[in-house]
Design an enzyme around this catalytic site. Structure first.
Site, PDB file in Angstrom:
ATOM      1  CG  HIS A   1      42.618  42.103  35.909  1.00 46.82           C
ATOM      2  ND1 HIS A   1      42.454  41.338  34.495  1.00 46.82           N
ATOM      3  CD2 HIS A   1      43.896  42.361  36.394  1.00 46.82           C
ATOM      4  CE1 HIS A   1      44.461  40.305  34.851  1.00 46.82           C
ATOM      5  NE2 HIS A   1      44.690  41.316  35.070  1.00 46.82           N
ATOM      6  CD  GLU A   2      44.681  43.169  39.712  1.00 47.89           C
ATOM      7  OE1 GLU A   2      45.584  42.467  40.371  1.00 47.89           O
ATOM      8  OE2 GLU A   2      45.507  43.996  38.770  1.00 47.89           O
TER       9      GLU A   2
ATOM     10  CG  HIS B   1      45.061  38.011  39.488  1.00 46.04           C
ATOM     11  ND1 HIS B   1      45.104  36.711  38.625  1.00 46.04           N
ATOM     12  CD2 HIS B   1      45.351  39.293  38.898  1.00 46.04           C
ATOM     13  CE1 HIS B   1      45.728  37.425  37.745  1.00 46.04           C
ATOM     14  NE2 HIS B   1      45.505  38.786  37.361  1.00 46.04           N
TER      15      HIS B   1
END
Length: 373
Positions: free
Chosen positions: A25-26, A29
């Site tokens: 997920h990160e 980003h």
């Protein structure tokens, strides 16, 4: 010995699964932010004090932190890990420096960077399903009725052994998984089941019964059932094989089923068709991780795919401090032509944080209640 067994059987699988999902997920980003020219100062798996880490040549601190319940990317110019802009710090920056911050980047770059986290979770789920389907295939059963249970919705509607279910509310189905998936999230909701009997299609209205079942691990789950037994439950099923491209398409379909099922569950919560005590938190995830670990690596990876979709959807909720809240702010900015004021954003973030913490407390309370219940 009991404590050691609990740690190795539940805590370690939980940390490994959650850390993988948080990292992906990160990383979504981080990579899109970097592509958009936005600098990052920290990439953390976990919250709280740093356990270990290093700083790369770009000035990003990569670290593993003590509380393995999430993670964050902190971008240049952010006040905190929730990406709340540092208003005072931004005022002292040059235009070139501001362009390297999340708050100072163009609107589309900010939106792309924020959306990339949940999208990465969806891509991970599709990839996991695709690999599993390529390697193991998919166990399926034809939706042919072997037995109709007494005092069931199916019996009351007139379903007979030998009937083949061909449609649900007009939508064609292919396997019994399609039936199970559709019916389970519709307790006490009228549906029309179309069966094929003697070469003719017959529409049979029925209402799935709200039923509490116990799975193989002793967990109690409430769902809708119509009361039919298929050949699958009698050990008669087949394994479908897929080419890599077909496996990817099937992975997309499976991920879509999880997304639509989640929205249906939320709708059932709102309308009262499902109890809120079905909502689980970190304790239940840890329990599920340990239980899946006893079934083998493939089961753990499949759970990771399901949880990855859940994390992606949770982060898209329109709540400040979550990715969805940021996207709402950007949508407002696009309409107004200017961002919300710093004070309004800070207030919204505080409210959002309170909402998220309240949800976590409620889910954890449910987890503990289920453990001691």
């Amino acid at each position: 010995m009991a404590i050691l067994s609990f740690i190795t059987g539940y805590i370690i699988p939980f940390i490994l699964v959650l850390s993988l999902l948080v990292f992906v997920h990160e990383m979504g980003h981080y990579l899109v932010g970097r592509w958009c020219g936005i600098r990052s100062t920290a990439f953390s798996v976990g919250f709280g004090p740093e356990l270990l880490g290093f700083t790369d040549r770009r000035g990003t601190r990569w670290k593993i932190s003590a509380i393995p319940l999430g993670g964050y990317v902190k971008f240049f110019g952010d006040e905190d890990a929730a990406s709340l802009p540092d208003a005072s710090g931004l005022q002292g920056m040059t235009e070139e420096e501001k362009a390297q911050t999340l708050a100072g980047a163009k609107l589309w770059k900010r939106a792309a960077t924020v959306a990339a986290g949940p999208i990465a979770n969806f891509i991970l789920a599709i990839a996991i399903f695709a690999v599993l389907f390529s390697v193991y295939g998919k166990v399926v059963a034809d939706p042919v009725v072997a037995e109709v249970q007494p005092d069931s919705a199916a019996l009351a509607a007139g379903v007979e052994p030998g009937d083949r279910l061909v449609a649900l509310d007009g939508s064609r189905i292919r396997t019994f998984d399609d039936v199970r998936r559709y019916v389970s999230v519709r307790p006490e909701t009228p549906i029309v089941v179309t069966v094929e009997r003697n070469g003719q299609d017959i529409d049979l209205p029925m209402i799935p019964k709200r039923t509490e079942i116990t799975d193989q691990f002793g967990n109690k789950v409430e769902l809708g059932l119509i009361g039919i037994v298929t050949n699958e439950e009698r050990g008669n099923f087949r394994v479908e094989s897929f080419t890599p491209l077909q496996a990817v398409a099937e992975g997309v379909t499976e991920t879509g089923h999880i997304i639509t099922g989640t929205f249906r569950y939320i709708g059932n919560l709102v309308t009262g068709r499902m109890k809120a005590d079905q909502l689980g938190g970190p304790v239940r995830v840890a329990q599920a991780s340990g239980q899946m670990a006893t079934l083998g690596f493939a089961a753990v990876i499949q759970l990771a795919a399901v949880l990855s979709v859940s994390i992606g959807l949770l982060n898209l909720m329109p709540v400040p401090v979550l990715d969805g809240g940021h996207l709402v702010f950007y949508a407002i900015e696009a309409v107004r032509g200017r961002p919300l004021g710093a004070g309004a954003q800070e207030m919204a973030f505080r409210i959002g944080l309170a909402m998220v913490l309240s949800l976590m407390v409620f889910a954890t309370f449910n987890d503990i209640s289920n453990l001691i219940g």
